[in-house]
Write a protein that holds these residues in place. Sequence first.
Motif, PDB file in Angstrom:
ATOM      1  N   THR A  27      47.096  37.733  12.564  1.00 23.57           N
ATOM      2  CA  THR A  27      48.210  37.611  11.622  1.00 23.57           C
ATOM      3  C   THR A  27      49.090  36.418  11.974  1.00 23.57           C
ATOM      4  OG1 THR A  27      48.236  39.998  11.209  1.00 23.57           O
ATOM      5  CG2 THR A  27      50.242  38.771  10.681  1.00 23.57           C
ATOM      6  N   LEU A  28      49.351  36.246  13.274  1.00 25.46           N
ATOM      7  CA  LEU A  28      50.170  35.119  13.701  1.00 25.46           C
ATOM      8  C   LEU A  28      49.478  33.792  13.430  1.00 25.46           C
ATOM      9  CD1 LEU A  28      51.606  36.530  17.052  1.00 25.46           C
ATOM     10  CD2 LEU A  28      52.831  36.141  14.921  1.00 25.46           C
TER      11      LEU A  28
ATOM     12  N   ALA B  19      48.997  28.938  10.069  1.00 20.29           N
ATOM     13  CA  ALA B  19      48.242  28.134   9.104  1.00 20.29           C
ATOM     14  C   ALA B  19      49.041  27.949   7.809  1.00 20.29           C
ATOM     15  CB  ALA B  19      46.897  28.795   8.811  1.00 20.29           C
ATOM     16  N   LYS B  20      49.723  29.021   7.377  1.00 26.41           N
ATOM     17  CA  LYS B  20      50.538  28.908   6.172  1.00 26.41           C
ATOM     18  C   LYS B  20      51.703  27.943   6.388  1.00 26.41           C
ATOM     19  CE  LYS B  20      49.477  33.522   4.370  1.00 26.41           C
ATOM     20  NZ  LYS B  20      50.016  34.867   4.054  1.00 26.41           N
ATOM     21  N   MET B  21      52.289  28.022   7.590  1.00 27.73           N
ATOM     22  CA  MET B  21      53.380  27.114   7.882  1.00 27.73           C
ATOM     23  C   MET B  21      52.898  25.658   7.898  1.00 27.73           C
ATOM     24  SD  MET B  21      56.087  28.714   7.875  1.00 27.73           S
ATOM     25  CE  MET B  21      56.987  27.241   8.301  1.00 27.73           C
ATOM     26  N   GLU B  22      51.716  25.444   8.458  1.00 29.34           N
ATOM     27  CA  GLU B  22      51.171  24.084   8.476  1.00 29.34           C
ATOM     28  C   GLU B  22      50.917  23.599   7.057  1.00 29.34           C
ATOM     29  OE1 GLU B  22      47.806  24.664  10.984  1.00 29.34           O
ATOM     30  OE2 GLU B  22      48.914  24.215  12.835  1.00 29.34           O
TER      31      GLU B  22
ATOM     32  N   GLU C 251      52.768  20.393   2.347  1.00 31.92           N
ATOM     33  CA  GLU C 251      53.276  20.353   0.981  1.00 31.92           C
ATOM     34  C   GLU C 251      54.634  19.661   0.923  1.00 31.92           C
ATOM     35  OE1 GLU C 251      53.274  20.866  -3.084  1.00 31.92           O
ATOM     36  OE2 GLU C 251      51.660  21.172  -1.638  1.00 31.92           O
ATOM     37  N   LYS C 252      55.490  19.972   1.901  1.00 23.74           N
ATOM     38  CA  LYS C 252      56.784  19.307   1.945  1.00 23.74           C
ATOM     39  C   LYS C 252      56.608  17.801   2.175  1.00 23.74           C
ATOM     40  CE  LYS C 252      59.121  23.046   1.447  1.00 23.74           C
ATOM     41  NZ  LYS C 252      59.561  23.370   0.078  1.00 23.74           N
TER      42      LYS C 252
ATOM     43  N   VAL D 274      59.896  26.699  14.643  1.00 23.06           N
ATOM     44  CA  VAL D 274      59.336  28.009  14.308  1.00 23.06           C
ATOM     45  C   VAL D 274      57.870  28.080  14.702  1.00 23.06           C
ATOM     46  CG1 VAL D 274      58.922  29.648  12.442  1.00 23.06           C
ATOM     47  CG2 VAL D 274      60.976  28.258  12.430  1.00 23.06           C
ATOM     48  N   HIS D 275      57.150  26.986  14.467  1.00 21.67           N
ATOM     49  CA  HIS D 275      55.741  26.938  14.863  1.00 21.67           C
ATOM     50  C   HIS D 275      55.586  27.212  16.357  1.00 21.67           C
ATOM     51  CE1 HIS D 275      51.899  25.066  15.941  1.00 21.67           C
ATOM     52  NE2 HIS D 275      51.538  25.242  14.675  1.00 21.67           N
ATOM     53  N   SER D 276      56.445  26.617  17.168  1.00 18.36           N
ATOM     54  CA  SER D 276      56.376  26.818  18.612  1.00 18.36           C
ATOM     55  C   SER D 276      56.684  28.264  18.981  1.00 18.36           C
ATOM     56  CB  SER D 276      57.359  25.877  19.314  1.00 18.36           C
ATOM     57  OG  SER D 276      57.022  24.529  19.071  1.00 18.36           O
TER      58      SER D 276
END
Length: 402
Positions: A179-180, A185-188, A193-194, A219-221
């Motif tokens: 899940t993490l 992956a979604k954050m990346e 996209e940004k 947040v990624h870290s």
Amino acid sequence: MSDGGQDRNVARLLRQQAALAAFGSYAFREPILANILAEAARVCAEGLGVPFCKICRYRGTENDLLIDAGFGWQPGIVGLVVSEANESSPQGRAYVTGQPVIIPNLHGMNDVRLPDFYRQHGIVSTIDVIIKGMDGDPYGVLEIDSPALHTYDQHDVDFLTGFANVLAEAVATVRRNETLHQTIAKMEALVLEKDKLLAERAMLAQELQHRVRNNLQLVHSMLTSHLRYESGAEEKASAKAIIRRVMTLAEVYEQLLGTGLGRSINLGTYVSALCQSLTVPPRGAETEIGLTCSVEELLVDLDTVTALGMVVAEVVSNSYEHAFPAGVGNIDVALRRSAAGDEAILTVKDDGAGFVEQPGSKRHGVGLIRRLMQQVHGTAELISQGGTRWTFRFPVTAEVAQ
């Protein structure tokens, strides 16, 4: 029992304990679930001195138990054979009742239906125990099988049950890590996209791009570091909180981009728009929680509006999540300039159950909130009496250039 028999029992127990400890160490290091299940089947069979073991996974849609992994079976069994999740089979009975099912002699059992591979492998005796962790639905059933009549004692059942418990936690850990990884992956993907959007803007948009990347990298870290933690209830709760903040951060930037970009941004307009997006509780539950927003126009720089947007989202989300056990109450957000004009005051209050901050505590995002206020050289005051009231003060200039 003779001394020799006692010695053999002691030696067997020691071997089983050593096998359980070794498997636990392996399972919490191995990231691939299929490898964990295969090793569990092997170690379990050898620990009980039987030639066969299988792990059955419950499938809710089909309401059956699929053999997910095994040891000793001929090809065509693992990954293909299923049993009904009811009391017509030993594994189904264990899953439905949640209790160990011990059958020393299957030939005398007229109330069970067994797949043909039991007969093909000459299976005579079985033990089944449920694979269930501390919370959530059971994963399935762990079963050992023998082609010889076997008299199992309580030590054998205890070993198998303990093994199933360790296996359940290992499965839960792998799933949490998956899940993490998916969240990362979604954050990346969000960062990409940004980047695509910001690349189309002018120099000011490139400045925002830099800030977005830095905050999302933070947040990624945080998510990546959680992958190294041991499993447990506290870790699970912590991971959920971090994932919620990730989604909040994404929403903050969505609102930020929708307010219009300039050297300064109207914080009042932005907070009002953000409150509109937060009127639905994060969990989507049906509640009677009202959210009101009263703001004045106030021009601030990009760093300030970003930090305060995260503060508002965090505090309001915490109120929705924790302040109203009965699902009824009110949350008020207000923004105004001080009488002197050199300071702004942002308040977020609710009439819920209240919250007492523990010294040094970082629960409910308290640590995150205070760090964000420090970034804008502001202060945060918390009062919990007849509800919870946050008061945030931060410096502002008379006018920020457009």
